[in-house]
Design an enzyme around this catalytic site. Sequence first.
Site, PDB file in Angstrom:
ATOM      1  N   ARG A 188       0.833  -1.206   0.000  1.00  0.00           N
ATOM      2  CA  ARG A 188       0.000   0.000   0.000  1.00  0.00           C
ATOM      3  C   ARG A 188       0.864   1.252   0.000  1.00  0.00           C
ATOM      4  O   ARG A 188       0.538   2.256  -0.652  1.00  0.00           O
ATOM      5  CB  ARG A 188      -0.944  -0.016   1.204  1.00  0.00           C
ATOM      6  CG  ARG A 188      -1.997   1.084   1.172  1.00  0.00           C
ATOM      7  CD  ARG A 188      -3.103   0.846   2.176  1.00  0.00           C
ATOM      8  NE  ARG A 188      -2.600   0.861   3.558  1.00  0.00           N
ATOM      9  CZ  ARG A 188      -3.357   0.597   4.625  1.00  0.00           C
ATOM     10  NH1 ARG A 188      -4.637   0.270   4.453  1.00  0.00           N
ATOM     11  NH2 ARG A 188      -2.855   0.640   5.835  1.00  0.00           N
TER      12      ARG A 188
ATOM     13  N   LYS B  35      -2.869   6.253   1.618  1.00  0.00           N
ATOM     14  CA  LYS B  35      -2.754   6.672   3.016  1.00  0.00           C
ATOM     15  C   LYS B  35      -1.823   7.884   3.122  1.00  0.00           C
ATOM     16  O   LYS B  35      -0.799   7.862   3.807  1.00  0.00           O
ATOM     17  CB  LYS B  35      -2.269   5.509   3.868  1.00  0.00           C
ATOM     18  CG  LYS B  35      -2.750   5.562   5.311  1.00  0.00           C
ATOM     19  CD  LYS B  35      -2.555   4.231   6.006  1.00  0.00           C
ATOM     20  CE  LYS B  35      -2.887   4.303   7.496  1.00  0.00           C
ATOM     21  NZ  LYS B  35      -4.309   4.551   7.745  1.00  0.00           N
TER      22      LYS B  35
ATOM     23  N   GLU C 246     -16.831   6.078   4.398  1.00  0.00           N
ATOM     24  CA  GLU C 246     -15.936   5.664   5.487  1.00  0.00           C
ATOM     25  C   GLU C 246     -16.227   6.447   6.746  1.00  0.00           C
ATOM     26  O   GLU C 246     -16.785   7.546   6.703  1.00  0.00           O
ATOM     27  CB  GLU C 246     -14.468   5.923   5.116  1.00  0.00           C
ATOM     28  CG  GLU C 246     -13.812   4.866   4.285  1.00  0.00           C
ATOM     29  CD  GLU C 246     -12.295   5.050   4.261  1.00  0.00           C
ATOM     30  OE1 GLU C 246     -11.706   5.257   5.331  1.00  0.00           O
ATOM     31  OE2 GLU C 246     -11.729   4.977   3.163  1.00  0.00           O
TER      32      GLU C 246
END
Length: 348
Positions: free
Chosen positions: A96, A195, A231
Amino acid sequence: MASTTQTKSNSGVEKHADINWDELGFDLVPADYMYVTKCGKEENFTNGNIIPYANIAISPFAGILNYGQGLLESLKAYRRDDGRVLLFRPEQNAQRMQIGAERLCMPSPSIEHFVEAVKQTVLANKHWVPPPGKGSLYVRPLLIGSGPVLSLVTAPEISFLIHACPVGNYHKGPINLLVEDKTHRATPGGTGDIKTITNYSPVYKAIAQAKARGFSDVLFLDAVTKKYIEEVSSCNIFIVKGNVISTPAICGTILPGITRKSIIEIALGFGYQVEERVIPLKDLFDVDEVFCTGTAVVVSPVASITYGDKRVEYKTGAETVSKKLYDMLTGIQTGRIEDKMGWTVEID
């Protein structure tokens, strides 16, 4: 450096930092050591060093400070009953980070380098891994543009750092969510699916306002129609109706959580039907359970969701799907349940 105490385990005497583990919360208690390495923007990372935890020197013109060129990751280390220490799917965090680094035009460590660096950091701070059942060591890798820039270009120096902190539960009990329809966590074409450090502070105000009204956290809607759930501020969301578990599909605005991915695989193994789909807000008013997943929250049941003047309450407790999934996930993470998935990595 922290003083240590000793306890006995199946593998002999274990050393722990001398703190009250029974009162461990989700607070900043830095572990003793961190990992640091640097490279140029056109270079590859080489092996770094474990050094004492300390503040870092950085240029006021650093890319991370001026333009937010940075990524973070989060994973945990767990102590087994026999004293051994486990990581959970660290290669997923590495992958990621690589995806995010490509988006932000930064070199990133290889998967092997990332995992080895995490191992070194945890091993150096092994005495900070809580005793079984008392919490975990929260590990925070960072990839930042540490070199100075003035124009909108990649920083000439990129730093890869890892630091750690022992933590307990993020939430004390079930969560009460407030639906936010004015502020948006992510937009199509933005960075909601990586992220990046800049994804988080823009939602501080919405979270603070919700907590001032007595809520635990905020549930965000899609930015285009405001009709679909996406989210919570720092975790993914699932709904349960009968034998069907649903979660918003990864579509560019939702972070592909590693706990999310793991829970989907565990649920399928239990025989549940799992749907990754667009979920209308109205679906929340006709489900049995809602729960959130993430490294920090693990699997946290949602007790209620409020939207405007409507509040819906959900089933929580021992006989819920979320508790069944939580028990399996944490059992694998802590070595209490055999890891048939090959997800855990032991710290040597």
